[in-house]
Scaffold this active site. Structure first.
Site, PDB file in Angstrom:
ATOM      1  N   GLU A 171       0.817  -1.208   0.000  1.00 46.05           N
ATOM      2  CA  GLU A 171       0.000   0.000   0.000  1.00 46.05           C
ATOM      3  C   GLU A 171       0.856   1.266   0.000  1.00 46.05           C
ATOM      4  O   GLU A 171       0.507   2.261  -0.637  1.00 46.05           O
ATOM      5  CB  GLU A 171      -0.951  -0.003   1.208  1.00 46.05           C
ATOM      6  CG  GLU A 171      -1.971  -1.125   1.203  1.00 46.05           C
ATOM      7  CD  GLU A 171      -2.771  -1.190  -0.090  1.00 46.05           C
ATOM      8  OE1 GLU A 171      -3.062  -0.131  -0.680  1.00 46.05           O
ATOM      9  OE2 GLU A 171      -3.103  -2.305  -0.535  1.00 46.05           O
ATOM     10  N   GLU A 245      -0.888  -3.297  -9.744  1.00 46.45           N
ATOM     11  CA  GLU A 245      -0.743  -4.312  -8.698  1.00 46.45           C
ATOM     12  C   GLU A 245       0.592  -5.042  -8.809  1.00 46.45           C
ATOM     13  O   GLU A 245       1.225  -5.343  -7.803  1.00 46.45           O
ATOM     14  CB  GLU A 245      -1.912  -5.296  -8.761  1.00 46.45           C
ATOM     15  CG  GLU A 245      -3.264  -4.675  -8.456  1.00 46.45           C
ATOM     16  CD  GLU A 245      -3.261  -3.876  -7.168  1.00 46.45           C
ATOM     17  OE1 GLU A 245      -2.755  -4.380  -6.140  1.00 46.45           O
ATOM     18  OE2 GLU A 245      -3.763  -2.743  -7.190  1.00 46.45           O
TER      19      GLU A 245
END
Length: 320
Positions: A171, A245
């Site tokens: 994150e 991602e």
């Protein structure tokens, strides 16, 4: 996902590509306005004086309207973004049941995040915990002062410290690469298109039957343009999300020096990440989004298997 030596080059290319795609999203606002104008004019039969009630006249009138409707539409889009800037975190907190925590409320989680930020000189985002059994985490915010990382209670219970650290690093990479701001802007703008498309489907505009008779072809073309804009906006959102991602997984490995922790975290999260109360826009920000469309056409994330394969191939991780 690229080998480690190509990571920063890939990040820069991804950033340029993202800016182009977000620019296209704003460009689609003009197409949306043109389509709406066609539907309204075609349904009402309203044309400027002197124009004959032909399809070409409706197309021309809608194009002329863009001279003043275009700037207004951009003002409206930026106003919508400003509203999202002010209230997005409160809305997300309400939908997923998250709340801000500090070192007193979550010492284990806070310590892991703080150590990662200190080790790399990264400003520490706010930390939030969502009361949810799902295994997931996501980052939010539109500027450095708003950035926050939210972790579910399910994730905290299921993962060990090394795995949680890998998820936090994932994150933080999204934040560091400006992914969070880009994705949130894309979600907000695409939400406008979805809202208009839904209104059209529910409203069912039809020619009014007034003295000019309206234009069914103009209505159909306008509706087709609105539907096309919505479809393209969804594809852009998914294109923005999927490639990020892989880069965030690689960034997590760079921060933690532990590819195996990222792999085992993904294995535990796989199939257990559904946040029942979260809208699709929030799920797109998560470590994993189990929601997908037909034949994965609208899947916002690569499959867990593909991500693990990339970590195994390029980051010397071991698939377990």
């Amino acid at each position: 996902m690229l080998p480690a030596y190509g990571l920063y080059t890939h990040v820069r290319r991804n950033e340029l590509r993202s800016r182009v795609l977000v620019g296209i999203l704003f460009g689609l606002v003009l197409v949306l306005v043109y389509g709406i104008d066609l539907v309204v004019r075609g349904a009402s039969g309203n044309l400027p004086r002197g124009m004959r009630p032909e399809l070409s006249s409706y197309l021309s009138a809608a194009a002329q309207d863009l001279v003043w409707l275009g700037p207004l539409s951009f003002v409206a889009a930026f106003l919508w973004l400003w509203i999202a800037y002010r209230v997005h975190q409160a809305i997300i907190d309400r939908t997923v049941g998250s709340a801000a925590v500090g070192p007193a409320e979550a010492p284990r989680l806070y310590r892991l995040l703080e150590n990662l930020c200190i080790s790399r000189g990264i400003p520490m985002p706010a930390l939030r915990i969502a009361e949810d059994p799902a295994l997931n985490a996501f980052a939010t915010g539109l500027n450095p002062g708003q950035y926050a990382v939210t972790v579910t209670t399910g994730l905290l219970e299921a993962l060990d410290d090394r795995e949680i650290e890998a998820v936090l690093a994932h994150e933080l990479t999204h934040i560091r690469n400006d992914d969070v701001r880009t994705m949130m802007i894309a979600v907000v703008i695409a939400g406008i298109f979805a809202f208009v498309a839904e209104l059209l489907l529910r409203g069912g505009y039809r020619p009014s039957g007034n003295r000019k008779g309206g234009s069914v072809p103009a209505v159909l073309i306008g509706a087709l343009l609105i539907g096309l804009v919505w479809f393209l906006s969804q594809l852009i959102r998914f294109a923005l999300s999927r490639t990020r991602e892989y880069v965030a997984d690689a960034g997590a490995v760079e921060l933690t020096k532990n590819p195996d922790a990222m792999i085992t975290a993904l294995l535990k999260i796989s199939g257990r990440g559904e946040l029942a109360g979260a809208p699709s826009g929030v799920m797109e920000l998560c470590v994993d989004n189990p929601r997908s469309g037909i034949a994965d056409l609208f899947a916002t994330h690569p499959s867990i298997d593909d991500r693990i394969a990339a970590l195994t191939r390029y980051a010397a991780g071991r698939a377990l």
